[in-house]
Design a protein around this motif. Sequence first.
Motif, PDB file in Angstrom:
ATOM      1  N   ASN B  44       0.845  -1.174   0.000  1.00 41.86           N
ATOM      2  CA  ASN B  44       0.000   0.000   0.000  1.00 41.86           C
ATOM      3  C   ASN B  44       0.892   1.239   0.000  1.00 41.86           C
ATOM      4  OD1 ASN B  44      -2.717   0.673   0.039  1.00 41.86           O
ATOM      5  ND2 ASN B  44      -2.516   1.417   2.128  1.00 41.86           N
ATOM      6  N   PRO B 186       1.019   9.912   1.045  1.00 46.11           N
ATOM      7  CA  PRO B 186       0.362   8.806   0.356  1.00 46.11           C
ATOM      8  C   PRO B 186      -0.382   9.236  -0.907  1.00 46.11           C
ATOM      9  CG  PRO B 186      -0.998   9.536   2.169  1.00 46.11           C
ATOM     10  CD  PRO B 186       0.255  10.366   2.220  1.00 46.11           C
ATOM     11  N   LEU B 188      -3.429  10.290  -3.340  1.00 44.69           N
ATOM     12  CA  LEU B 188      -4.614  11.123  -3.154  1.00 44.69           C
ATOM     13  C   LEU B 188      -5.826  10.373  -3.685  1.00 44.69           C
ATOM     14  CD1 LEU B 188      -2.939  14.362  -4.441  1.00 44.69           C
ATOM     15  CD2 LEU B 188      -3.389  13.755  -2.083  1.00 44.69           C
ATOM     16  N   GLN B 189      -6.935  10.484  -2.961  1.00 38.90           N
ATOM     17  CA  GLN B 189      -8.088   9.688  -3.353  1.00 38.90           C
ATOM     18  C   GLN B 189      -9.326  10.492  -3.725  1.00 38.90           C
ATOM     19  OE1 GLN B 189      -8.257   7.257   0.338  1.00 38.90           O
ATOM     20  NE2 GLN B 189      -8.283   5.564  -1.095  1.00 38.90           N
ATOM     21  N   TYR B 190      -9.523  11.663  -3.100  1.00 37.19           N
ATOM     22  CA  TYR B 190     -10.797  12.366  -3.245  1.00 37.19           C
ATOM     23  C   TYR B 190     -10.649  13.719  -3.916  1.00 37.19           C
ATOM     24  CZ  TYR B 190     -12.701   8.858  -0.162  1.00 37.19           C
ATOM     25  OH  TYR B 190     -13.099   7.673   0.387  1.00 37.19           O
ATOM     26  N   LYS B 333      -9.503   0.235 -14.638  1.00 38.11           N
ATOM     27  CA  LYS B 333      -8.933  -1.100 -14.404  1.00 38.11           C
ATOM     28  C   LYS B 333      -9.254  -2.008 -15.587  1.00 38.11           C
ATOM     29  CE  LYS B 333      -9.335  -0.640  -9.442  1.00 38.11           C
ATOM     30  NZ  LYS B 333      -7.959  -0.650  -8.928  1.00 38.11           N
ATOM     31  N   ALA B 401     -13.309  -5.456  -6.533  1.00 38.77           N
ATOM     32  CA  ALA B 401     -14.734  -5.101  -6.421  1.00 38.77           C
ATOM     33  C   ALA B 401     -15.227  -4.249  -7.581  1.00 38.77           C
ATOM     34  CB  ALA B 401     -14.984  -4.403  -5.098  1.00 38.77           C
TER      35      ALA B 401
END
Lengths: 89, 441
Positions: B44, B186, B188-190, B333, B401
Amino acid sequence: MSQSHLDLEIKQLIIKVLHLEDMTAADIDSEAPLFGTGLGLDSIDALELGIALKKKYNFSIELDEEDNRKCFATVNNLVAYISAQQAGT
Amino acid sequence: MNVEVPVFIRAKGAVYLPQFERDIAVLALTLQNNPQQRWALCFNDSYRFTVALFAVLATHKQPVLLPNNQSGTLAVLQNEYDAILSDLPDIVVTPLKPAAGETVLQAFVLSDLQTITFFTSGSTGTPKKVQRSLTALRKEIKVLEALFGADLQDAKIYSSVSHQHIYGLLFYVLWPLYAGRSIVSPLLQYPENLETLFKRTEKIVLISSPTLLSRLDFKLDLKLKPIIFTSGGLLKDSSAQILFANLGLMPIEILGSTETSGVAFRQQIKQPLWQALPEVLLGRDLTTGCLSVQSPFFDEQTTLVMGDQVEMNSQGLFKLIGRADRIVKIEGKRLSLIAIEQKIKEHRLVADVQVLKLDAHRQLLAAVIILNEPGKALLQEQGKRQLDLLLQTWLLPFYEAVLCPKKIRYVDSWPLNEQGKTTQLALQELFDIKLKRILSV
């Protein structure tokens, strides 16, 4: 806002924003995991949900991976985090 | 490398070259004391990943980058690696024998012939193995630096994409290391993380993808504009328009694949046609109409033909007009539709299945399933929702998922159109999707 009202609102938001089919708020268990098994949500759902929560509750998303996972783990956790932010703690 | 510039800027603080080298050397020393040769790196944290990558290379062992870190993937590909290094809670790490004594591995010399192993969705069932030499990676990085380096200057490198795929590995890890730019972790996600980031008064590069970039809804008047790279999926023209209108940004789009590495680029607001990266020779394969590639960025001396169909003009500029195979991208993906159909068919309740990509409120995979007798019985007893959940949970160890079917329809037979054929359209109509919102790619 009462926690039970918030609980219902969040469930309705989840169903609406994520376009979950064949579900009502009553079908979502407040303590069940939202991701992976449980409700089966994925990282894009987390993204969309985060955006929607920000819009509706001005809810800020922490950068910490650990906190993120905890926060979005269950509806109960979301209710707790959002209530806390709204109370200004 | 300028030793004043941090190699990594982590949440915990900056890491400079001496510490970076020492962290690598300490792990390398331990690895050397263990016999395994092929090491799967499932991390991660990008810093720990990078340290592990170089430690494995330093000891002339083989780094293996799996397509994802799902338990099913690790199981299916278990013959492709001998050991695992990981920081993920659900993965069992190979127990390491620590080295005796305190001597740190002295200067390690990497050979250009060393390779990194990648896996990508093959067009049939099994993931496809791709070996990429350090030589090829270095050549690509040099070209990227020559092409974009002057604009990047001493910018800090941020990312919203993982280091575990070729795009993230090159753009977020190896290129900055080569050019002496700091890598910020880390990930960035949002959208709001990007909003905060863009407001900073420092030079920024963001390695990103349409998954995040198509969801930005804020407006900013930016004096110092971040440089944005995007890859992993097509940036829709509507997204590009919004980014330009709201933020004045023109992301640099990169076209490539694990097999071919980087191939072409464009900034569609300036020029909608793609152009080849320097040193890459592109053509149009006559048989399939697909993009053909000759490049020093991969090791095969032959021409590789991609799955993207193109229209190319006399200057070699081209546009993408669809795929020739059943490989799609869902929110960035890669997925082989044939492979996932084969997998779903393995389920004890499924007689047959067809899957399709839908571009609805988001990109998603939909499945139309013909159940067998036990399956039909379960549907009757427990209802659709329970059955959906059963299948999705069963599939989760094998597919991330995002790639699992989010919408499922159970039918007794395939839907036919007026001509008696089961077309994509007939399947799509089961999902009530408005026809003009269907993405053809």
